[in-house]
Design a protein around this motif. Structure first.
Motif, PDB file in Angstrom:
ATOM      1  N   LEU A 107      22.567  41.770  67.157  1.00  0.00           N
ATOM      2  CA  LEU A 107      21.621  41.928  66.057  1.00  0.00           C
ATOM      3  C   LEU A 107      21.964  40.981  64.910  1.00  0.00           C
ATOM      4  O   LEU A 107      21.079  40.341  64.334  1.00  0.00           O
ATOM      5  N   ARG A 108      23.245  40.852  64.597  1.00  0.00           N
ATOM      6  CA  ARG A 108      23.665  39.914  63.541  1.00  0.00           C
ATOM      7  C   ARG A 108      23.290  38.474  63.895  1.00  0.00           C
ATOM      8  O   ARG A 108      22.782  37.729  63.056  1.00  0.00           O
ATOM      9  N   ARG A 109      23.559  38.080  65.159  1.00  0.00           N
ATOM     10  CA  ARG A 109      23.211  36.715  65.577  1.00  0.00           C
ATOM     11  C   ARG A 109      21.702  36.487  65.513  1.00  0.00           C
ATOM     12  O   ARG A 109      21.242  35.446  65.040  1.00  0.00           O
ATOM     13  N   ALA A 110      20.939  37.461  65.970  1.00  0.00           N
ATOM     14  CA  ALA A 110      19.480  37.324  65.964  1.00  0.00           C
ATOM     15  C   ALA A 110      18.948  37.235  64.534  1.00  0.00           C
ATOM     16  O   ALA A 110      18.061  36.431  64.246  1.00  0.00           O
ATOM     17  N   LEU A 111      19.509  38.045  63.627  1.00  0.00           N
ATOM     18  CA  LEU A 111      19.079  37.984  62.227  1.00  0.00           C
ATOM     19  C   LEU A 111      19.450  36.660  61.577  1.00  0.00           C
ATOM     20  O   LEU A 111      18.668  36.096  60.811  1.00  0.00           O
ATOM     21  N   ARG A 112      20.652  36.152  61.890  1.00  0.00           N
ATOM     22  CA  ARG A 112      21.047  34.843  61.339  1.00  0.00           C
ATOM     23  C   ARG A 112      20.075  33.760  61.781  1.00  0.00           C
ATOM     24  O   ARG A 112      19.652  32.929  60.987  1.00  0.00           O
ATOM     25  N   ARG A 113      19.745  33.754  63.078  1.00  0.00           N
ATOM     26  CA  ARG A 113      18.785  32.766  63.587  1.00  0.00           C
ATOM     27  C   ARG A 113      17.423  32.929  62.926  1.00  0.00           C
ATOM     28  O   ARG A 113      16.783  31.959  62.550  1.00  0.00           O
ATOM     29  N   PHE A 114      16.990  34.174  62.769  1.00  0.00           N
ATOM     30  CA  PHE A 114      15.697  34.441  62.152  1.00  0.00           C
ATOM     31  C   PHE A 114      15.651  33.898  60.726  1.00  0.00           C
ATOM     32  O   PHE A 114      14.707  33.221  60.342  1.00  0.00           O
ATOM     33  N   TYR A 115      16.682  34.196  59.938  1.00  0.00           N
ATOM     34  CA  TYR A 115      16.705  33.733  58.558  1.00  0.00           C
ATOM     35  C   TYR A 115      16.828  32.209  58.478  1.00  0.00           C
ATOM     36  O   TYR A 115      16.244  31.581  57.601  1.00  0.00           O
ATOM     37  N   ALA A 116      17.590  31.614  59.373  1.00  0.00           N
ATOM     38  CA  ALA A 116      17.722  30.155  59.384  1.00  0.00           C
ATOM     39  C   ALA A 116      16.377  29.502  59.708  1.00  0.00           C
ATOM     40  O   ALA A 116      15.989  28.519  59.072  1.00  0.00           O
ATOM     41  N   GLU A 117      15.647  30.049  60.678  1.00  0.00           N
ATOM     42  CA  GLU A 117      14.334  29.506  61.021  1.00  0.00           C
ATOM     43  C   GLU A 117      13.350  29.738  59.891  1.00  0.00           C
ATOM     44  O   GLU A 117      12.513  28.883  59.601  1.00  0.00           O
ATOM     45  N   ASP A 118      13.441  30.883  59.223  1.00  0.00           N
ATOM     46  CA  ASP A 118      12.536  31.210  58.127  1.00  0.00           C
ATOM     47  C   ASP A 118      12.722  30.251  56.953  1.00  0.00           C
ATOM     48  O   ASP A 118      11.759  29.870  56.295  1.00  0.00           O
ATOM     49  N   ARG A 119      13.973  29.846  56.700  1.00  0.00           N
ATOM     50  CA  ARG A 119      14.258  28.908  55.610  1.00  0.00           C
ATOM     51  C   ARG A 119      14.014  27.471  56.020  1.00  0.00           C
ATOM     52  O   ARG A 119      14.131  26.572  55.206  1.00  0.00           O
TER      53      ARG A 119
END
Length: 139
Positions: A107-119
């Motif tokens: 979940l942490r890895r998926a959230l990091r990727r999500f936020y990186a893509e969002d930015r």
């Protein structure tokens, strides 16, 4: 605005009665229909949990439902468990149950990727971003 419909648990307790003999072709059809009904019940039960978990992700990481479902699917792939199992684990964690360590990490890895893509950031490692390992991108 979306409305949530709560169905009583007994709503899914449907029964099928067969008038044909159990050993004939009609009996086989009834057995096949019962198996299909059971499969549909399991799918709908899992769908409810998935929708609830997607809503939780949408609140915690402001995003649309497609992105939330993608994030849950990513966690599911990383943990090698089904999407309804991931959803049930998140719901249980929301209610105070401890979340399994591999699920926490995924979940942490998926959230990091999500936020990186969002930015608009590139979430890959530096030597992966250029497409050529070990080469300087300035040359």
């Amino acid at each position: 605005m979306h409305r949530t419909a709560m169905l009583p648990e007994t709503w899914w307790d449907l029964t099928v009665e067969a008038l044909a003999p159990a050993g004939g072709p009609a009996g086989e059809d009834v057995s096949a229909l019962r198996a299909e009904i059971d499969q549909l019940r399991r799918a709908l039960t899992g769908r409810t949990a998935i929708d609830q978990a997607c809503g939780m992700v949408m609140v915690l990481a402001p995003c649309r439902s497609g992105a939330a479902r993608g994030l849950l699917a990513d966690v599911s792939r990383q943990c090698d468990v089904t999407l309804p199992e991931v959803a049930a684990a998140l719901i249980a964690a929301w209610e105070g149950e401890p979340l399994a360590w591999p699920t926490q990490q995924a979940l942490r890895r998926a959230l990091r990727r999500f936020y990186a893509e969002d930015r608009g950031c590139d979430s890959r490692l530096p030597d992966e971003s250029s497409g050529r390992e070990g080469h300087d991108s300035r040359s």
